[in-house]
Design a protein around this motif. Structure first.
Motif, short mmCIF file in Angstrom:
data_model
loop_
_atom_site.label_atom_id
_atom_site.label_comp_id
_atom_site.label_asym_id
_atom_site.label_seq_id
_atom_site.Cartn_x
_atom_site.Cartn_y
_atom_site.Cartn_z
N THR A 11 58.82 155.55 65.74
CA THR A 11 59.66 155.20 64.50
C THR A 11 59.04 155.64 63.25
N VAL A 12 59.81 155.77 62.30
CA VAL A 12 59.03 156.19 60.86
C VAL A 12 58.93 154.91 60.20
N PRO A 13 57.91 154.44 59.71
CA PRO A 13 57.64 152.91 58.88
C PRO A 13 57.57 153.35 57.49
N ALA A 14 57.63 152.30 56.78
CA ALA A 14 57.55 152.52 55.26
C ALA A 14 56.23 153.27 54.89
N ALA A 15 55.89 153.74 53.79
CA ALA A 15 54.67 154.51 53.76
C ALA A 15 53.33 153.28 53.95
N TRP A 16 52.73 153.94 54.68
CA TRP A 16 51.46 152.90 55.11
C TRP A 16 50.23 153.21 54.41
N PRO A 17 49.29 152.41 54.07
CA PRO A 17 49.67 150.99 53.79
C PRO A 17 50.21 150.58 52.61
N ASN A 18 50.98 149.56 52.47
CA ASN A 18 51.62 149.01 51.26
C ASN A 18 51.20 147.44 51.17
N LYS A 19 50.34 146.86 52.09
CA LYS A 19 50.11 145.29 51.82
C LYS A 19 48.40 145.34 52.56
N PRO A 20 47.87 144.18 52.55
CA PRO A 20 46.60 144.11 53.06
C PRO A 20 46.51 144.29 54.58
N PRO A 37 53.05 146.21 66.04
CA PRO A 37 52.63 147.38 66.03
C PRO A 37 53.05 148.21 64.56
N ASP A 38 52.33 147.52 63.61
CA ASP A 38 52.82 148.08 62.17
C ASP A 38 51.52 148.64 61.47
N GLY A 39 50.55 148.61 61.95
CA GLY A 39 49.32 149.00 61.30
C GLY A 39 48.68 148.16 60.37
N GLY A 73 40.65 150.06 67.56
CA GLY A 73 42.01 150.12 68.17
C GLY A 73 43.05 149.44 67.57
N GLY A 74 44.23 149.21 68.02
CA GLY A 74 45.19 148.61 67.44
C GLY A 74 46.40 148.23 68.36
N PRO A 75 47.28 147.47 68.33
CA PRO A 75 48.39 147.12 69.26
C PRO A 75 49.02 148.26 70.01
N VAL A 115 51.50 156.25 61.19
CA VAL A 115 50.28 155.44 60.82
C VAL A 115 49.09 155.72 61.52
N VAL A 116 49.08 156.41 62.62
CA VAL A 116 47.85 156.81 63.33
C VAL A 116 47.33 158.05 62.56
#
Length: 334
Positions: free
Chosen positions: A30-39, A93-95, A266-268, A275-276
């Motif tokens: 899935t293509v997310p919004a530009a990462w990161p755009n929040k804390p 799983p959004d980073g 690591g992450g979810p 993101v990775v």
């Protein structure tokens, strides 16, 4: 001196890995919004003050500078890293929820505990091994031993009278101590702490006789003569403690003392590949920063900061070794 691992047992379980999520590319498309755009929340499944926490905070500061977003370290100590790791495994799983942890929670616990609220091979995205993490073996100055062979003879001769500490159930300090106790028929008492700092304080105070711990926590007390260094794990000496020989070079070459853990991120499961890749780009640059290099070297660790692919390969290699160590130590928990 002690019972070596059965090499065939180290290879057990490799065949089963072919069908698990560890060998598949664990990234969503899935293509997310530009990462990161929040804390970003960076969970450390151990209490503040230990080597893992210090390395995590150094990375968090650098990542915040590079992304322009706050990176908040969230310490969730307890239960051998299970609580914090579960929080990551069940996060979206959004980073925006990541983890800096040890091989304890990301690999070893699956063999140590009969039940876990997460499956580390399916529920965690392996991002990077930040550093290889050998540790020191230290004793209270009252212990009449200066080498590993003298220490093994001491615990054997004082059956039921020696206590060792760890920074949590299932940690390397716990498993290595249990292995020493079993192979020496020493019946040592294990005392688990919520972090390295309180463990070291009790060792200095004489409530414990020995422990395995990071050089970050032991070196100041070794230098001051308040703790006595017996050796270091792995096969080589630490640059930070060049006068302290490895246990391996002292002639005790059990795999239990030659193996060492790692600090990793690591992450979810299901983190988007975009993101990775973005995170990896930042981490490669952060790895060049002198502050991080100094923190990692100061703990007696060796910097890695490898790719997700290299991490997965190392994980697959290490898995049967740790499985055998848990079995050999007899350290099964409910």
């Amino acid at each position: 001196m002690s019972t070596p691992f059965d090499r065939r047992r180290l290879l057990r379980g490799l065949g089963a890995l072919g069908g698990c999520g560890l060998l598949r590319a664990p990234f969503a498309q899935t293509v997310p919004a530009a990462w990161p755009n929040k804390p970003i929340r960076l969970i450390v499944p151990f209490n503040a003050g230990g080597a893992t926490d210090i390395v995590a905070r150094t990375i968090a500061e650098a990542l915040s500078r590079r992304t322009g977003q706050p990176v908040v370290v969230d310490n969730r100590g307890g239960a051998a890293g299970i609580l914090g790791t579960e929080a990551v495994a069940k996060a979206p799983p959004d980073g925006y929820t990541l983890m800096v942890s040890l091989s304890t929670s990301m690999l070893i616990n699956q063999f140590l505990y009969a039940r876990l609220p997460y499956d580390p091979q399916k529920d965690i995205t392996l991002l990077t091994q930040i550093a290889a993490a050998p540790v020191t073996l230290v004793v209270h100055p009252s212990v009449p031993a200066a080498t590993i062979k003298e220490l093994l003879a001491y615990v054997k001769a004082n059956r039921g009278k020696v206590s060792y500490g760890s920074w949590g159930m299932g940690s390397y300090a716990h498993l290595a101590g249990a292995y020493m106790s079993k192979t020496m028929d020493a019946d040592m008492t294990h005392v688990a702490y919520k972090g390295e700092a309180p463990m070291i304080q009790d060792l200095i105070g004489g409530q414990l006789q020995l422990c395995f711990s990071s050089a970050l926590n032991t070196k100041p007390f070794i230098d001051a003569g308040r703790l006595k260094a017996i050796g270091v794990t792995g096969r080589q000496r630490m640059d930070i403690l060049p006068a302290v020989p490895s246990i391996h070079e002292q002639g005790v070459q059990d795999d239990a003392y030659a193996v060492f853990g790692w600090i990793a991120m690591g992450g979810p499961a299901g983190l988007p590949r975009e993101v990775v890749d973005t995170l990896q780009g930042h981490l490669r640059e952060i790895a060049k920063e002198p502050r991080l290099q100094e923190r990692i070297a100061g703990a007696g660790f060796t910097q890695l900061m490898n790719s997700p692919e290299a991490f997965r390969e190392n994980y697959r290699r290490d898995l049967p070794v740790w499985k055998a160590l848990v079995e050999e130590a007899g350290a099964r928990l409910d």
